[in-house]
Design an enzyme around this catalytic site. Sequence first.
Site, mmCIF file in Angstrom:
data_model
loop_
_atom_site.group_PDB
_atom_site.id
_atom_site.type_symbol
_atom_site.label_atom_id
_atom_site.label_comp_id
_atom_site.label_asym_id
_atom_site.label_seq_id
_atom_site.Cartn_x
_atom_site.Cartn_y
_atom_site.Cartn_z
ATOM 1 N N ASP A 177 0.842 -1.189 0.000
ATOM 2 C CA ASP A 177 0.000 0.000 0.000
ATOM 3 C C ASP A 177 0.888 1.254 0.000
ATOM 4 O OD1 ASP A 177 -3.044 0.705 0.318
ATOM 5 O OD2 ASP A 177 -2.033 2.035 1.718
ATOM 6 N N TYR A 307 -2.839 11.077 1.130
ATOM 7 C CA TYR A 307 -3.223 10.807 -0.260
ATOM 8 C C TYR A 307 -3.076 12.079 -1.112
ATOM 9 C CZ TYR A 307 -5.185 6.150 0.583
ATOM 10 O OH TYR A 307 -5.343 4.815 0.873
ATOM 11 N N HIS A 361 -4.642 -7.725 0.064
ATOM 12 C CA HIS A 361 -3.941 -6.447 0.181
ATOM 13 C C HIS A 361 -3.179 -6.307 1.496
ATOM 14 C CE1 HIS A 361 -3.242 -2.317 -1.035
ATOM 15 N NE2 HIS A 361 -3.675 -1.872 0.123
#
Length: 384
Positions: A177, A307, A361
């Site tokens: 990630d 982000y 993930h």
Amino acid sequence: MSIRPFQLAVSTEQLDDLHRRLRALRLPDTLAADSWDDGTDAVFLQRLLEHWSNRFDWRSQERRINRMPQFLAEIDGQTIHFVHQRGVGPKPLPLIITHGWPGSFLEMERLLPLLTDPAKYGGDAADAFDVVVPSLPGYGCSPAPTRAGISSKQVAGLWASLMGELGYDRFGAQGGDIGAGVSMWLARNHGPHLIGAHLNYIPGSFRPSLEGEQSALSEDEQGFLARSAQFAAIEGAYATLHSTKPQTLAFALADSPAGLAAWIVEKFHAWVDHSGDLEHVVPFDTLLSDIALYWFSGSIQATLRLYKENRQNPLIFEAGERVETPLGVAVFPKEIPMPPRSWVERVFNVQRWEHMPRGGHFAALEQPDILAEEIREFFRPLRR
């Protein structure tokens, strides 16, 4: 740089406030209570919140977490929380592992002993690592940045400084990630200090130079870009919101534990390799330990804002740019869209690319044994 021991200690006032909010929660209406089609399943969330309110014992989790050797370091004005577990073996290799969102350093709890003391679990003591697991700025026990401009690129610089202060001039990096992006920035900008980088995800922001020739794309690469576009259209609303208007969402998530749980658990349900029963792979107590860490940190805005910082500092490479640090990639079958090897080899020196039998993930959380063995395999020839 100052380094000091750390123990997690949530106040009684924080716990009391959380339980008041859980008792007073108000859930929205839904057209289909037992469905994930519109987002978080209302029935699942009610069960999770009921467990959080009536059976989840934070103090017990806190005691367990505090058995890990934790520290705080001051680096360039930023306080960083990290776990530092020394290896048991003839010459442990230093390794820094970085988590992502909506994870935390807790993802690595079961992975740690497998890497630091492999002989205890049937492995070879020669494969031991000294493992450092930092918390990203604003995540868990690392306070939020007090200024803009802290993207994965800058985090990589903080990690390089941290490892140097711990006495590790050369070290390995691992991550999934956001942690994969940090590890790639380490390889790109701090290559002389990096023995190798191992990833279990390739960030969607990574773009090699294509020199303007669409025809240069292979069929596999074109398929990857199509899958990525489809994922962004159907599943990527969260990332678009995080990377554009994180502050607005932060007001809701900072005020409602139910909202925070719903926002986070949707991603665990979507990204974990499970056959419909998420609890079988990630038990409620494990989920809630992670969610509670986000809640008690009080810095949800910083976790979302990373982000936006990464959108403004994308991992894009110029024509002819190469990164020679050895790179290994583990591809887990239920991972969100991953590029083919050729896409990454346009820039990186890929020495290992392996497909895993199961997992999604959150590889360290879901399949720590498989990931640990893969990390050992990649770094074994690099120890020389």
